[in-house]
Design a protein around this motif. Structure first.
Motif, PDB file in Angstrom:
ATOM      1  N   ILE A   1      38.510  25.969  38.195  1.00  0.00           N
ATOM      2  CA  ILE A   1      38.468  26.165  39.644  1.00  0.00           C
ATOM      3  C   ILE A   1      39.800  26.711  40.154  1.00  0.00           C
ATOM      4  CG2 ILE A   1      38.244  24.983  41.858  1.00  0.00           C
ATOM      5  CD1 ILE A   1      35.608  25.390  40.329  1.00  0.00           C
ATOM      6  N   ALA A   2      40.901  26.237  39.583  1.00  0.00           N
ATOM      7  CA  ALA A   2      42.215  26.743  39.984  1.00  0.00           C
ATOM      8  C   ALA A   2      42.333  28.238  39.691  1.00  0.00           C
ATOM      9  CB  ALA A   2      43.314  25.969  39.269  1.00  0.00           C
ATOM     10  N   THR A   3      41.798  28.674  38.570  1.00  0.00           N
ATOM     11  CA  THR A   3      41.823  30.091  38.200  1.00  0.00           C
ATOM     12  C   THR A   3      41.064  30.935  39.221  1.00  0.00           C
ATOM     13  OG1 THR A   3      41.992  29.569  35.840  1.00  0.00           O
ATOM     14  CG2 THR A   3      41.176  31.759  36.429  1.00  0.00           C
TER      15      THR A   3
ATOM     16  N   ARG B   1      36.883  35.995  34.325  1.00  0.00           N
ATOM     17  CA  ARG B   1      35.929  35.767  33.239  1.00  0.00           C
ATOM     18  C   ARG B   1      35.972  34.298  32.828  1.00  0.00           C
ATOM     19  NH1 ARG B   1      33.269  39.706  31.461  1.00  0.00           N
ATOM     20  NH2 ARG B   1      33.862  41.865  31.828  1.00  0.00           N
ATOM     21  N   ILE B   2      34.788  33.708  32.720  1.00  0.00           N
ATOM     22  CA  ILE B   2      34.658  32.300  32.365  1.00  0.00           C
ATOM     23  C   ILE B   2      33.885  32.196  31.053  1.00  0.00           C
ATOM     24  CG2 ILE B   2      33.779  30.036  33.085  1.00  0.00           C
ATOM     25  CD1 ILE B   2      36.044  31.134  34.837  1.00  0.00           C
ATOM     26  N   THR B   3      34.339  31.324  30.160  1.00  0.00           N
ATOM     27  CA  THR B   3      33.658  31.096  28.883  1.00  0.00           C
ATOM     28  C   THR B   3      33.172  29.643  28.812  1.00  0.00           C
ATOM     29  OG1 THR B   3      35.642  30.362  27.710  1.00  0.00           O
ATOM     30  CG2 THR B   3      35.226  32.746  27.793  1.00  0.00           C
ATOM     31  N   TRP B   4      32.414  29.330  27.772  1.00  0.00           N
ATOM     32  CA  TRP B   4      31.947  27.957  27.569  1.00  0.00           C
ATOM     33  C   TRP B   4      33.125  26.994  27.460  1.00  0.00           C
ATOM     34  CZ3 TRP B   4      27.503  25.578  28.215  1.00  0.00           C
ATOM     35  CH2 TRP B   4      26.349  26.342  28.284  1.00  0.00           C
ATOM     36  N   ALA B   5      34.169  27.421  26.792  1.00  0.00           N
ATOM     37  CA  ALA B   5      35.335  26.540  26.643  1.00  0.00           C
ATOM     38  C   ALA B   5      35.934  26.185  27.998  1.00  0.00           C
ATOM     39  CB  ALA B   5      36.380  27.200  25.749  1.00  0.00           C
ATOM     40  N   ASP B   6      35.909  27.117  28.943  1.00  0.00           N
ATOM     41  CA  ASP B   6      36.470  26.863  30.270  1.00  0.00           C
ATOM     42  C   ASP B   6      35.727  25.757  31.009  1.00  0.00           C
ATOM     43  OD1 ASP B   6      38.417  28.906  30.040  1.00  0.00           O
ATOM     44  OD2 ASP B   6      36.936  30.410  30.623  1.00  0.00           O
TER      45      ASP B   6
ATOM     46  N   ALA C   1      42.456  33.762  42.082  1.00  0.00           N
ATOM     47  CA  ALA C   1      41.908  35.102  42.301  1.00  0.00           C
ATOM     48  C   ALA C   1      41.607  35.313  43.779  1.00  0.00           C
ATOM     49  CB  ALA C   1      40.637  35.268  41.468  1.00  0.00           C
ATOM     50  N   PHE C   2      41.063  34.278  44.443  1.00  0.00           N
ATOM     51  CA  PHE C   2      40.847  34.378  45.889  1.00  0.00           C
ATOM     52  C   PHE C   2      42.157  34.705  46.618  1.00  0.00           C
ATOM     53  CE2 PHE C   2      37.022  31.181  46.013  1.00  0.00           C
ATOM     54  CZ  PHE C   2      36.256  32.097  45.314  1.00  0.00           C
ATOM     55  N   ALA C   3      43.220  34.005  46.229  1.00  0.00           N
ATOM     56  CA  ALA C   3      44.515  34.197  46.889  1.00  0.00           C
ATOM     57  C   ALA C   3      45.046  35.612  46.669  1.00  0.00           C
ATOM     58  CB  ALA C   3      45.510  33.164  46.380  1.00  0.00           C
ATOM     59  N   ARG C   4      44.875  36.125  45.441  1.00  0.00           N
ATOM     60  CA  ARG C   4      45.338  37.489  45.149  1.00  0.00           C
ATOM     61  C   ARG C   4      44.568  38.514  45.984  1.00  0.00           C
ATOM     62  NH1 ARG C   4      45.141  35.611  39.760  1.00  0.00           N
ATOM     63  NH2 ARG C   4      43.215  36.769  39.381  1.00  0.00           N
TER      64      ARG C   4
ATOM     65  N   VAL D   1      26.834  25.077  39.490  1.00  0.00           N
ATOM     66  CA  VAL D   1      26.928  23.682  39.926  1.00  0.00           C
ATOM     67  C   VAL D   1      28.382  23.258  40.046  1.00  0.00           C
ATOM     68  CG1 VAL D   1      26.466  21.286  39.261  1.00  0.00           C
ATOM     69  CG2 VAL D   1      24.671  23.006  39.030  1.00  0.00           C
ATOM     70  N   LEU D   2      29.181  23.646  39.060  1.00  0.00           N
ATOM     71  CA  LEU D   2      30.597  23.255  39.061  1.00  0.00           C
ATOM     72  C   LEU D   2      31.309  23.843  40.279  1.00  0.00           C
ATOM     73  CD1 LEU D   2      32.825  23.199  35.902  1.00  0.00           C
ATOM     74  CD2 LEU D   2      33.720  24.023  38.067  1.00  0.00           C
ATOM     75  N   MET D   3      31.053  25.113  40.582  1.00  0.00           N
ATOM     76  CA  MET D   3      31.715  25.730  41.737  1.00  0.00           C
ATOM     77  C   MET D   3      31.273  25.061  43.032  1.00  0.00           C
ATOM     78  SD  MET D   3      31.903  29.805  40.681  1.00  0.00           S
ATOM     79  CE  MET D   3      30.128  30.054  40.567  1.00  0.00           C
ATOM     80  N   HIS D   4      29.996  24.704  43.108  1.00  0.00           N
ATOM     81  CA  HIS D   4      29.467  24.004  44.284  1.00  0.00           C
ATOM     82  C   HIS D   4      30.109  22.630  44.430  1.00  0.00           C
ATOM     83  CE1 HIS D   4      26.540  22.332  47.104  1.00  0.00           C
ATOM     84  NE2 HIS D   4      26.318  21.350  46.248  1.00  0.00           N
TER      85      HIS D   4
END
Length: 311
Positions: free
Chosen positions: A301-303, A288-293, A307-310, A216-219
């Motif tokens: 989202i910036a992270t 890698r995403i955790t609950w804290a993220d 990765a997309f840019a790399r 949901v967050l990515m959407h």
């Protein structure tokens, strides 16, 4: 707990009334002592259960168990045949994961002519229920999983609705005729646009509360729709089945979950590192995403975008 009361409690979600305890041989003093020393906990006025350690459960599972006990306590003090458990309370009894919904009050739909409204921590709903809308969980009348999902989704946020809708589609697939019937029934309900959007967005391949929330967050932040549960292989065979894969961006996003590697052996950690190295060797970025993220969406989202840019 003596065998007579335990047998009774097992049939009532672990809950029993003061009167039932007395009928099972407990004196007022014994009941008082067990409440005072913490062996029994008060679920609701006059309704009790044995204290249990829930620390090993995820927060939403703790809340779900507590709410199920509260539902049993409420129904244990009501006249049979007058109500059906509904909304998120019904989903809790059906074992559907809940996140981000209010579990402080029990939701009931009236089967009699009683008025609706909130009374003593119980939300009474007036609505027409047919035989197709009703089921039993144990001995308790409840709305069916599909009906309860629609009820909850019309009164919750999009994110909360998606979390439960993903789980329902994964474990309780809704037949097309039943889905269409409920879409027709709820067409003009307040909140129905949210429910419909959540159902359209839901995906049975989303395997946990955390994965649903991350999706949901990515959407919400405008990322492209990822593929779910994609399998990767290399020359040596199977490498991994990943949570999210963005093919155009050659990026894998993994949700590590609640303490996924807590207490893991060094061998397990080494294997996980090798797995990730093999994914990177395929030309993939791995995030890698955790609950804290999830508590800092902008940074998360910036992270992923980096990765997309790399890639």
């Amino acid at each position: 707990m003596n065998p007579k009361l335990k047998l009774l409690a097992d049939g009532q979600g672990g809950v029993y009334s003061r009167g039932q305890a007395a009928d099972s041989g407990y004196t007022p003093g014994q009941i008082h002592d067990r409440i005072q020393d913490g062996r029994w906990e008060r679920i609701r006025y006059g309704q009790y259960a044995e204290a249990v350690d829930l620390s090993h459960l995820a927060p939403w599972d703790q809340q779900g168990l507590k709410h199920r006990r509260l539902v049993h306590a409420v129904l244990n003090s009501m006249r049979p045949g007058t109500v059906a458990v509904s909304h998120q309370s019904a989903l809790a009894l059906h074992g559907v994961p809940l996140w981000g919904v209010d579990l402080s009050e029990v939701h009931l739909s009236r089967l009699d002519r009683h008025r609706g409204g909130r009374i003593a921590g119980v939300r009474h709903h007036r609505g027409k229920l047919t035989a197709a809308d009703l089921a039993l969980v144990g001995h308790l009348p409840v709305t069916t999983v599909p009906r309860a999902l629609f009820e909850m989704a019309c009164t919750s946020t999009f994110e909360a609705a998606v979390v439960s809708a993903d789980a329902v589609r994964r474990h309780h697939p809704i037949a097309e005729p039943e889905l269409q019937r409920l879409l027709d029934v709820t067409e003009f309900w307040p909140g129905s646009p949210t429910a419909r959007s959540a159902l359209d967005f839901s995906d049975p391949l989303s395997e946990s509360v955390g994965e649903s929330r991350l999706r949901v967050l990515m959407h919400t932040h405008g990322l492209p729709a990822p593929m779910l549960q994609v399998v990767f292989t290399d020359a040596d065979g199977f490498v991994a089945r990943v949570d999210f894969y963005f093919p155009s961006e050659r990026t894998v996003v993994e949700f590590d979950g609640l303490g996924k590697y807590a207490g893991a052996s060094s061998e397990a950690l080494i294997q996980e590192k090798l797995r990730e190295d093999r994914l990177r060797a395929l030309g993939l970025q791995v995030v890698r995403i955790t609950w804290a993220d999830l508590q800092d969406p902008a940074r998360l989202i910036a992270t992923i975008r980096k990765a997309f840019a790399r890639a």
